[in-house]
Design an enzyme around this catalytic site. Structure first.
Site, PDB file in Angstrom:
ATOM      1  N   THR A  56      -1.062  -2.935   7.289  1.00  0.00           N
ATOM      2  CA  THR A  56      -1.136  -4.398   7.264  1.00  0.00           C
ATOM      3  C   THR A  56      -2.003  -4.810   6.076  1.00  0.00           C
ATOM      4  O   THR A  56      -2.963  -5.539   6.218  1.00  0.00           O
ATOM      5  CB  THR A  56      -1.663  -4.929   8.610  1.00  0.00           C
ATOM      6  OG1 THR A  56      -0.865  -4.355   9.656  1.00  0.00           O
ATOM      7  CG2 THR A  56      -1.538  -6.440   8.720  1.00  0.00           C
ATOM      8  N   HIS A  57      -1.668  -4.253   4.920  1.00  0.00           N
ATOM      9  CA  HIS A  57      -2.397  -4.589   3.704  1.00  0.00           C
ATOM     10  C   HIS A  57      -1.416  -5.232   2.727  1.00  0.00           C
ATOM     11  O   HIS A  57      -1.058  -4.658   1.715  1.00  0.00           O
ATOM     12  CB  HIS A  57      -3.027  -3.346   3.077  1.00  0.00           C
ATOM     13  CG  HIS A  57      -3.991  -2.641   3.995  1.00  0.00           C
ATOM     14  ND1 HIS A  57      -4.447  -1.374   3.774  1.00  0.00           N
ATOM     15  CD2 HIS A  57      -4.586  -3.047   5.154  1.00  0.00           C
ATOM     16  CE1 HIS A  57      -5.289  -1.014   4.749  1.00  0.00           C
ATOM     17  NE2 HIS A  57      -5.378  -2.017   5.601  1.00  0.00           N
ATOM     18  N   ASN A  58      -0.971  -6.432   3.079  1.00  0.00           N
ATOM     19  CA  ASN A  58      -0.038  -7.160   2.225  1.00  0.00           C
ATOM     20  C   ASN A  58      -0.861  -8.000   1.264  1.00  0.00           C
ATOM     21  O   ASN A  58      -1.699  -8.785   1.691  1.00  0.00           O
ATOM     22  CB  ASN A  58       0.851  -8.086   3.059  1.00  0.00           C
ATOM     23  CG  ASN A  58       1.393  -7.393   4.302  1.00  0.00           C
ATOM     24  OD1 ASN A  58       0.667  -7.213   5.274  1.00  0.00           O
ATOM     25  ND2 ASN A  58       2.633  -6.994   4.266  1.00  0.00           N
ATOM     26  N   GLN A 111       0.878  -1.156   0.000  1.00  0.00           N
ATOM     27  CA  GLN A 111       0.000   0.000   0.000  1.00  0.00           C
ATOM     28  C   GLN A 111       0.921   1.212   0.000  1.00  0.00           C
ATOM     29  O   GLN A 111       1.934   1.203   0.692  1.00  0.00           O
ATOM     30  CB  GLN A 111      -0.879  -0.029   1.257  1.00  0.00           C
ATOM     31  CG  GLN A 111      -2.111   0.794   1.209  1.00  0.00           C
ATOM     32  CD  GLN A 111      -3.332   0.057   0.653  1.00  0.00           C
ATOM     33  OE1 GLN A 111      -3.889  -0.808   1.286  1.00  0.00           O
ATOM     34  NE2 GLN A 111      -3.747   0.396  -0.552  1.00  0.00           N
TER      35      GLN A 111
END
Lengths: 406, 587
Positions: B513-515, B346
């Site tokens: 935490t947008h993997n 992101q």
């Protein structure tokens, strides 16, 4: 040839037997199963996670511990060697096989009012339950209560067995409700206050009782302490799903709903509601609330806003199906604050039923609210938003805290 | 020696959002399902007790709900020219652990990606020509927005999302997001009541001709009973969402929306604190026979199952595939292979406006209580004259005013001492922040694989993350930051500070935490690990569900599409796979 004729004969007999007897037996077993649900036999006689009816978890009575018996048809450890007469006597007179006296923790004073036909159906059912070998030592009472013969005197004082007689002046639904509440459902076992011998206090039917450190609220039509503000539909919804627009069941009532009332048919629930709406409460006027300026009230309000209002809302309305309404709630206005103290100290999980599966829970505050904090916040809750009830003392909280950790 | 357990119809790896949804759907279909979760069981009243849930030190600073590196670490580097090193602590992103997964600690922003996002390569090539995509590895999802619409709808109604539709069946709605794809019906709940900062932001944005709207929120604006019959309460705006479990049953998570029903089912079982070691393949390598796992005591078990669903966090789904030999590992030097391909992240930036004499009251907050502008997101604006593709949502969502970590002060303020204290006091209530959350597009060099050196406590290679922000994304983010500066200037504050995204991703400071990616979906088994049904191309009784399936990431939070993909995969299994087990798409 002869063999074939014999087989044909047997087949014919079997068909007759099936039609003439087995289907009747099926109906009786099925009716017995439903009566066992109405009477919530499993509540006491099935240990949590244990085999059905193979003996329950110890009941803590004011006189000591009693362990509910194994009532499966196991011949050695259950009731497999009992006759129907033994079974009927135990239920209706409190005297088991070989004259053994039962303690009234087994609600035979209520079951005594059951119709013989219902008891016979129960017997038909319990003979078909899976036999489980599990020896239960029921009587764990200390001397002198351990002497079963003492029950002779108790029965003389407190027990006059009488089958339920319908009131011809009342409609059939009312009578069915009266039969259920007084008989199989044995509501008074928890909800009627007890005298020193543990028997129902006369003239105080369903006015709220204390059992195993829970307060079972007043179920009369008293608008302050009882169910006067609940409609019949509210009562039905509560018993069927575990919650209604005011309240969510927890504690032993959550168990009773899960194992018993949520499985009743709607007509029986409506009958109970009709009857309860007609049970008269005390004539005493509702008390005046404690003044909001009292120190316990101002301290309690601060704690309430900090710890309770996120869920129960600053006006005590709660949220339907999730957080019980505290304003004008029977359990809040009851004279005995035991259940309130208990759920604040320990927390509590609500009943879950297929219709209301959420099972929300009250968290425990016992670890970080002092006895005085709990007393103050409950005094505030019991005297706000239309509530009025005696203050809760730190001593009451302390005593219950000790009792619960025993 | 693993003890072999009785067979189950389905084994689910990870009991978070997607695991719970699939478990619910497949038990409804009559299957016998076991979920294996490596973290602990958690329950709202016990574990998110209202009396200690708002413990910032425990949860936000010490990260009590998160995966700890001792259980599983990973190695990181910016490019193949570097040697990856293991991280000592999770920083840039924080994978969840335990029942509920990362959906326990999320903020609750619940988006649908734009229709163009799902056919991104086709769309951008058609609008700007193939040349514009050079250096990027952009792909189509293989599933369209229209196909996913009902799945999005089901997830939103499961959660009780609070928002305002911007496009109902093609008609633009006043007050919603005019750039969103058409939805069949309104959100289940109206938007949350706005606080001061987002209200100011919306005014400033509107004054510049932009289209602000309330961020769709999984923090509930009112009481709600979801289609499963589970009740939720109104959010109290306590400001403890991100990094916390919700104590009030008012943030949608598996705990508050599914588990009360799922856990009652006799054909469902959850085994917690049990970590799956690998997916076991039959001798032909083309069928999974189950999984092996270890319990909290170190005993190992083999759980045979007809169907294996990977529902762990995106990165761990990819690692389990690599450890189990499912799909060909991606090789950045040749560009071949599929598992580990198109890892994306992101691309974020921020803006702060410092005021005097305002009362922002930042402690009245919720994780997704705010306003968003999508005028510069995705392809909702013309990139013709620009030198990048992609975009960013601009969000003013003051999630908290928590006492330890919320200490905004202008640049140049000393980091300690009386001057810092004075500035803290002055600006705690006088700062308005907003941020851009930008798309992250795949490149050939950003990928996931197994580390050649470092191993976990079971002797398995750690996952290696090779990532840096692509030049395209940096150009995009900086252009959007210029737009943020224009909005920030419109407030008339005392000072404006814009933080820009730069090259050189660091694993240390928290970013997002947008993997996404690593086991992407698509239509070609040469460039995707799973087909459009999220079914492994190579082992058809394995489905892989999560953000790992995104071919690239959009400028939005991924949980909405993750939830939709879970329903999409569940439908594929129920309606197609169970009737005829095998490959749902022939390569």
């Amino acid at each position: 040839m002869k063999k074939a004729a014999l087989l044909a004969g047997l087949a014919a007999a079997a068909i007759v037997g099936t039609n003439g007897f087995a289907s009747d037996l099926f109906d009786r077993i099925d009716a017995g199963r439903y009566n066992a649900v109405l009477a919530d036999c499993a509540a006491c006689h099935t240990r949590p996670g244990g085999k059905p009816f193979a003996g329950g978890a110890p009941l803590q009575t004011p006189f000591g511990a009693l362990v509910p018996a194994n009532i499966t048809p196991d011949p050695e450890t259950g009731i497999g060697s009992w006759s129907y007469a033994d079974f009927r006597n135990a239920l209706k007179t409190g005297i088991g096989k070989d004259g053994k006296r039962l303690y009234p923790a087994m609600p035979y004073p209520a079951y005594a009012t059951m119709a013989d036909a219902d008891v016979a159906d129960l017997w038909a059912y319990f003979q078909k339950v899976e036999p489980v070998s599990n020896r239960v030592v029921s009587n764990q009472l200390p001397f002198p209560f351990s002497i079963r013969a003492a029950m002779i005197g108790w029965n003389l004082l407190n027990f006059s067995p009488k089958e339920f007689q319908p009131d011809p002046a009342k409609p059939a639904e009312w009578n069915r409700g009266a039969y259920l509440v007084n008989g199989p459902a044995h509501c008074g076992t928890c909800h009627t206050p007890k005298n020193l011998t543990g028997a129902d206090k006369s003239g105080e039917f369903l006015r709220g009782g204390n059992l195993q450190n829970w307060y079972a609220p007043n179920l009369t039509s008293d608008p302050h302490k009882g169910l006067g503000n609940w409609s019949g539909d509210d009562i039905v919804a509560y018993l069927k799903t575990g919650s209604n627009r005011f309240d969510i069941a927890s504690g032993p009532m959550a168990e009773a709903i899960r194992h018993s009332t949520s499985l009743w048919n709607d007509a029986d629930l409506k009958a109970v509601a009709t009857y309860l709406k007609d049970v008269k409460g005390s004539d005493a006027a509702a008390p005046q609330p404690i003044a909001a300026t009292e120190p316990a009230m101002t301290a309690g309000k601060a704690i309430y806003l900090d710890r309770c209002s996120a869920c129960h809302v600053s006006t005590g309305t709660g949220e339907a199906s999730l957080f019980p309404t505290l304003a004008k709630a029977p359990v809040v206005n009851g004279t005995d604050p035991t259940s309130l103290i208990r759920v604040v100290l320990q927390g509590s999980q609500a009943a879950g039923t297929p219709a209301k599966p959420t099972t929300p829970a009250m968290p425990s505050f016992g670890w970080n609210l002092s006895d005085a904090d709990v007393a103050n916040v409950l005094t505030y809750v019991r005297n706000s938003w239309g509530n009025a009830a005696p203050p809760v003392t730190a001593g009451q909280v302390k005593d219950l805290r000790v009792a619960l950790t025993r | 020696m693993a003890r072999k357990l009785p067979r189950k119809d389905v084994v689910i790896v990870g009991l978070g959002w997607t695991g719970s949804i699939l478990a619910h759907e497949l038990t409804d279909a009559g299957l016998d399902v076991v979920a294996i979760e490596r973290g602990p069981w958690r329950d709202t009243a016990t574990d998110f007790n209202v009396a200690y849930a708002p413990d910032e030190l425990r949860y936000a600073v010490r990260k009590d709900l998160f995966l700890q590196p001792a259980q599983e670490a990973m190695t990181m580097r910016n490019s193949t020219a570097q040697t990856a090193l293991p991280m000592r602590d999770y920083g840039s992103f924080l994978p969840g652990t335990g029942v509920g997964g990362a959906g326990t600690h999320w903020n609750g922003h619940t988006w649908r990606f734009f229709p163009s996002d799902f056919a991104l390569k086709t769309h951008l090539t058609g609008r700007y020509g193939e040349e514009r995509l050079s250096g990027l590895q952009i792909q189509d999802w293989g599933v369209s927005y229209d196909e996913l619409e009902s799945a999005f709808d089901r997830f939103e109604y499961l959660c009780g999302i609070s928002g305002k539709a911007g496009n109902l069946n093609g008609t633009i709605q006043q007050g919603g997001n005019p750039f969103e794809g058409p939805r069949k019906r309104e959100y289940p709940l109206p938007p949350m009541q706005m606080t001061y900062a987002p209200t100011l932001f919306a005014e400033a944005a509107r004054s510049r001709g932009l289209h602000p709207f309330p961020t769709p929120s999984a923090n509930l604006s009112g009481a709600y009973v979801n289609p499963l019959g589970i009740a939720m309460g109104q959010c109290t705006a306590c400001g403890f969402c991100e990094r916390f479990g919700c104590a009030n049953y008012s943030k949608a998570s598996a705990h508050t929306t599914i588990l009360p029903v799922l856990m009652r089912k006799s054909n469902f079982e959850a085994r917690t604190e049990c970590e799956v070691l690998k997916i076991k393949l039959a001798a032909d390598g083309k069928t999974a026979s189950g999984v092996t796992y270890t319990d909290v005591n170190g005993a190992t078990f083999e759980q045979p199952a007809d169907l294996v669903l990977l529902n762990a966090y995106s990165l761990f789904n990819v690692r389990l595939m690599l450890l189990s030999g499912i799909g060909k590992p991606y090789d950045p030097s040749s560009g071949e292979g599929v598992v580990g391909r198109n890892y994306c992240y992101q691309t974020n930036a921020s803006a702060q406006v410092f005021f005097e004499g305002r009362s922002m009251n930042p402690f009245i907050a919720a994780g997704a209580l705010g306003q968003t502008v999508d005028d510069y997101n995705g392809d909702s604006f013309d990139h013709g004259a620009l030198n990048f593709v992609g975009g960013a949502g601009i969000n003013c969502i003051p999630t908290n005013g928590r006492p330890i970590q919320y200490r905004p002060v202008p640049p140049g303020t000393p980091r300690w001492g009386s001057a810092w204290k004075k500035a803290t006091k002055q600006y705690y209530n006088n700062t308005l922040a907003f941020s851009s959350q930008g798309s992250s597009y795949a490149t050939r060099g950003n990928y996931l694989d197994l580390d050649p050196t470092y191993k976990d406590r079971f002797g398995r290679p750690l996952l290696r993350v090779t990532f840096d922000f692509p030049d395209n994304d940096i150009r995009m983010s900086n252009w959007v930051s210029d737009r943020m500066k224009e909005i920030a200037d419109a407030f008339g504050g005392k000072q404006v500070v814009v933080g820009r995204q730069q090259k050189g991703w660091s694993s240390v400071p928290y970013q997002s935490t947008h993997n996404t990616g690593g086991a992407i979906m698509g239509t070609d088994p040469k460039t995707s690990a799973v087909n459009r049904h999220l079914q492994s191309w190579d082992v058809p009784n394995v489905f892989v569900v999560g953000a790992c399936a995104f071919p690239q990431n959009a400028g939005k939070n991924p949980t909405g599409p993750v939830g939709a993909l879970a329903y999409w995969a569940a439908d594929s299994i129920r309606n197609h796979y169970l009737k005829n087990p095998g490959k749902l798409v022939e390569a």
